[in-house]
Design a protein around this motif. Structure first.
Motif, PDB file in Angstrom:
ATOM      1  N   LEU A  44      90.033-104.696  14.268  1.00 21.91           N
ATOM      2  CA  LEU A  44      89.940-103.337  13.375  1.00 21.91           C
ATOM      3  C   LEU A  44      89.610-103.264  15.120  1.00 21.91           C
ATOM      4  N   LEU A  45      88.449-103.223  15.766  1.00 20.07           N
ATOM      5  CA  LEU A  45      87.361-102.718  16.745  1.00 20.07           C
ATOM      6  C   LEU A  45      88.324-103.055  17.909  1.00 20.07           C
ATOM      7  N   LEU A  46      89.148-103.392  17.949  1.00 22.81           N
ATOM      8  CA  LEU A  46      89.335-103.985  19.030  1.00 22.81           C
ATOM      9  C   LEU A  46      90.874-102.697  19.445  1.00 22.81           C
ATOM     10  N   LEU A  47      91.939-102.709  18.126  1.00 20.09           N
ATOM     11  CA  LEU A  47      92.903-101.558  18.208  1.00 20.09           C
ATOM     12  C   LEU A  47      92.064 -99.581  18.066  1.00 20.09           C
ATOM     13  N   ALA A  48      91.475 -99.608  17.558  1.00 20.97           N
ATOM     14  CA  ALA A  48      90.516 -98.657  17.811  1.00 20.97           C
ATOM     15  C   ALA A  48      89.889 -98.066  18.994  1.00 20.97           C
ATOM     16  N   GLN A  55     100.657-109.005  20.204  1.00 16.82           N
ATOM     17  CA  GLN A  55      99.871-109.636  19.545  1.00 16.82           C
ATOM     18  C   GLN A  55      98.856-111.093  20.303  1.00 16.82           C
ATOM     19  N   ARG A  56      99.951-111.593  21.617  1.00 16.17           N
ATOM     20  CA  ARG A  56      99.695-111.634  22.361  1.00 16.17           C
ATOM     21  C   ARG A  56      98.236-111.590  22.925  1.00 16.17           C
ATOM     22  N   GLU A  61      92.330-111.435  24.503  1.00 14.45           N
ATOM     23  CA  GLU A  61      90.940-110.186  24.692  1.00 14.45           C
ATOM     24  C   GLU A  61      90.268-110.954  23.647  1.00 14.45           C
ATOM     25  N   LEU A  62      90.658-112.007  22.424  1.00 16.34           N
ATOM     26  CA  LEU A  62      89.463-112.243  21.408  1.00 16.34           C
ATOM     27  C   LEU A  62      89.420-113.889  21.845  1.00 16.34           C
ATOM     28  N   CYS A  63      90.413-114.317  23.125  1.00 22.13           N
ATOM     29  CA  CYS A  63      89.730-115.977  23.095  1.00 22.13           C
ATOM     30  C   CYS A  63      89.719-116.625  21.178  1.00 22.13           C
ATOM     31  N   VAL A  64      91.359-115.591  21.079  1.00 20.85           N
ATOM     32  CA  VAL A  64      91.851-116.836  19.320  1.00 20.85           C
ATOM     33  C   VAL A  64      93.151-117.538  19.484  1.00 20.85           C
TER      34      VAL A  64
END
Length: 163
Positions: A44-48, A55-56, A61-64
């Motif tokens: 949510l915060l990243l897309l904001a 998705q990749r 970015e989130l290391c998941v």
């Protein structure tokens, strides 16, 4: 030298875990009440900030792992927080973006996080908060230096404990 029981209750490991559990439990309860799973907050915060991403890109970015992102994205889409559209330049790529409902949720989540931080740091001066941040950043950096091997390097252990 402290006995083992006292050390278990006062050691940094215990304090880190206690802090993490207490904060996570509070946040889980609050975020569930808002209608979002705490694990979805980073997306949510990243897309904001980034407006739209594949998705990749989110996974990197989130290391998941991408399957983890896929599950979260599906749930967030079902909840109306995000949408998907094909990339204008490459139709094989699907872009993920926040819906108006997603932006509203981001605003509520950010307000709750800010309030939680104010509570967590009651009684701390600005200088103490700055110092705490610096310590936490250093700890994170130091943790990345911990060897993955299960066998202990006794010389390294002796060097660390003699400082």
């Amino acid at each position: 030298m402290e006995d083992t029981q006292t050390q278990e209750k006062t050691g940094f490991q215990h304090l880190f875990m206690q802090l993490n559990r207490a904060y996570a439990a509070k946040c889980f309860s609050q975020m569930t009440e808002l209608g979002i799973h705490p694990g979805q907050i980073p997306i949510l915060l990243l897309l904001a900030k980034r407006v739209e991403m594949s998705q990749r890109e989110i996974a990197e970015e989130l290391c998941v792992k991408p399957p983890t992102v896929n599950v979260m994205v599906q749930r967030m889409e079902k909840a109306g927080l995000i949408g998907r559209r094909h990339d204008e330049k490459d139709q094989r790529i699907t872009r993920i973006f926040l819906t108006d409902q997603g932006y509203e949720m981001k605003k509520k989540v950010a307000e709750q996080i800010e309030l939680n931080e104010r509570y967590a740091f009651m009684g701390f001066s600005d200088a103490e908060k700055c110092l705490f941040r610096r310590f936490m950043e250093q700890i994170v950096a130091n943790i990345s230096c911990i060897p993955e091997e299960k066998t202990e390097n006794l010389q390294e252990k002796e060097r660390l404990t003699s400082d």
